[in-house]
Design an enzyme around this catalytic site. Structure first.
Site, PDB file in Angstrom:
ATOM      1  CB  SER A   1      -8.022   4.021   2.688  1.00  0.00           C
ATOM      2  OG  SER A   1      -7.232   3.341   3.646  1.00  0.00           O
TER       3      SER A   1
ATOM      4  CE  LYS B   1      -3.897   2.079   2.542  1.00  0.00           C
ATOM      5  NZ  LYS B   1      -4.813   1.938   3.692  1.00  0.00           N
TER       6      LYS B   1
ATOM      7  CB  SER C   1      -8.862   1.368   5.676  1.00  0.00           C
ATOM      8  OG  SER C   1      -9.569   2.577   5.704  1.00  0.00           O
TER       9      SER C   1
END
Length: 496
Positions: free
Chosen positions: A160, A80, A184
């Site tokens: 996210s 990420k 998330s």
């Protein structure tokens, strides 16, 4: 696309050790899949040269160490964009960090590289991890590899950690790192039919991860199976003296503790999670999940978490407050993008223009909300009160765990929705996607989303298990039993 990319981490590990394939072959297959998956927009920065170097080093290590090599040795992973990776763009999907290439490695990614894992790329996300649909990214939205039956409409992968979820679901990598501040990891995992684990706060170091809300953020694995998530979590977790919130606790062998034998375990069903207007598919899946655990030998117990209804408002006071403090450093002087100034502009103009240009609208909204609730005259009314509510929510869980070993809830209030569907709506409607997940972050507990069914449109749905503090091993074992009972093996049709 090569079938190699469809392997789980556990399957790839066993084949690598048996010399049935090499990390270089596996990595090349993933790099090819990434190249062909442009329409998904899941990868924010490819790292093919670095991946090939790491894969070659992993093959050499496997040849030297054989079965003694770590389980992640030679396994291609996506990272990420919130994790700082040395010499590789780490923007937190924000224009304010454009061109930022750290000269250091986050603790979590360093632990993965020490175990021989291979980085195939950085993955798209919501800007500064603020979002539930991956539409706030400076790279543009990520597209869910799943589509509803008979529809070509692009769906959100959740947020996210939407790029991580889409990359794993589309077989671009074998696993990925995510972060979870209010859901998330678990929400995008549920939207894409994969497993996502939010560990206990303090289990994984936050050092080198761009901060959103420091008392809530926690890194975790996103993978195709519970076993894969257990393997990744062991590789990511551990004490870090550079992180003052890191817990000095031994990391269990989470994979070795997966037995699937949950006879005698007590599973709680919280009454407060039966939300008004809950879709029938979600209600039915929750009941089915309870039946699966009951059939596996667990006892199902109705429990109450009475302060649940205050969780969302408390979260959306605390998280923006901490975000406004953390993001104050991006001022055009110390960190991040610097705006061009006109004649007569001063330092205040520099701050205002740099932040206005660098931050997207959702980040600006949350920074303003956070500054407001921390301001003189409002601190006691909002922030202090939200912290008191947080204590009550934590106490609810403590009392519940005196009666049960884990708690079963839906992971999300719906299946994946269309991109743009909520973009222009009241932002509170988007925030409601976190209704089942934020309590876990407020209480610092571990949680896992497990794919357990398909809705009427053919889209994946997940169930959430919440564990006791530091009880990831027990929680994952219950998740493993549920995964086996559910037998979820659906995959998205390849349209990209």
């Amino acid at each position: 696309m090569s079938d190699l990319t469809r392997l789980t981490i556990a399957e790839a590990r066993d084949r690598l050790r048996a010399k049935e394939l090499t990390s270089v072959e596996l990595t090349e297959a993933c790099l090819g899949a990434i190249e062909a998956a442009g329409p998904l927009n899941a990868v924010s920065a490819g790292t093919p040269e670095k991946a090939r170097e790491m894969a070659a080093a992993a093959d050499a290590r496997l040849a030297a160490e054989g079965d003694a090599a770590p389980s992640l040795c030679g396994i291609p992973l996506g990272i990420k964009d919130l994790f700082c990776t040395e010499g590789v763009a780490s923007q937190a999907a924000s224009n304010i960090l454009s061109d930022f290439k750290p000269q250091y490695e986050s603790t979590v990614t360093q632990r993965l590289w020490d175990r021989g894992a291979v980085m195939v790329g950085k993955l798209n996300m919501d800007e500064f991890a603020m979002g539930s649909s991956n539409e706030t990214s400076c790279y543009g939205p990520v597209v869910n590899p799943w589509r509803a039956k008979g529809s070509n409409r692009d769906l959100t992968p959740g947020g996210s950690s939407g790029g991580s979820a889409a990359a794993v679901a589309a077989d671009l990598c074998l696993g990925a790192t995510g972060t979870d501040t209010g859901g998330s990891i678990r929400q995008p995992a549920a939207f894409t039919g994969i497993v996502g684990v939010k560990p206990t706060y303090g289990r994984c170091s936050r050092w080198g991860i761009v901060a959103f809300a420091s008392s809530l953020d926690q890194a975790g694995p996103m993978a195709k199976t519970v076993r894969d998530a257990a393997i990744m979590l062991e590789g990511m977790a551990g004490f870090d003296p550079k992180d003052s919130t890191s817990a000095e606790l031994a990391v269990p062998d989470f994979e070795a503790m997966l037995t699937g034998d949950i006879r005698g375990k007590r599973i709680g069903l919280p009454a407060e999670y039966r939300m008004e207007g809950m879709p029938a598919d979600i209600e039915a899946l929750w009941a089915k999940g309870a039946d699966m655990l009951r059939d596996a030998g667990a006892e199902i117990i109705d429990i109450s978490l009475p302060h649940t209804k205050y969780a969302l408002p408390a979260y959306y006071v605390i998280a923006p407050a901490e975000a406004s403090s953390n993001l104050a450093r991006y001022d055009g002087v110390r960190f991040g993008r610097r705006a061009a100034l006109g004649a007569g502009d001063g330092i205040t103009d520099l701050y205002e223009k740099s932040r206005a240009e660098g931050f997207g609208s959702e980040v600006q909204r949350r920074v303003m909300m956070g500054a407001f609730v921390l301001s003189a005259g409002y601190y006691d009314a909002y922030y202090l009160r939200a912290q008191k509510v947080r204590t009550l929510i934590k106490r609810d869980f403590e009392q519940a765990f005196e009666k049960v070993d884990a708690i079963l809830t839906p992971a999300t209030p719906s299946a994946a929705f269309g991109l743009g569907e909520m973009a222009d709506a009241d932002p509170v409607k988007m925030y409601l996607n976190d209704v089942f997940t934020v309590t876990v972050n407020l209480a610092g507990l571990p949680g896992v989303s497990v794919p357990a069914g398909i809705d009427h449109d053919g889209l994946p749905l997940g169930l959430q298990l919440i564990g006791k503090p530091w009880g990831e091993a027990e929680m994952l074992d219950i998740a493993y039993a549920m995964e086996r009972a559910a037998g979820f093996d659906a995959r998205p049709d390849r349209w990209w």
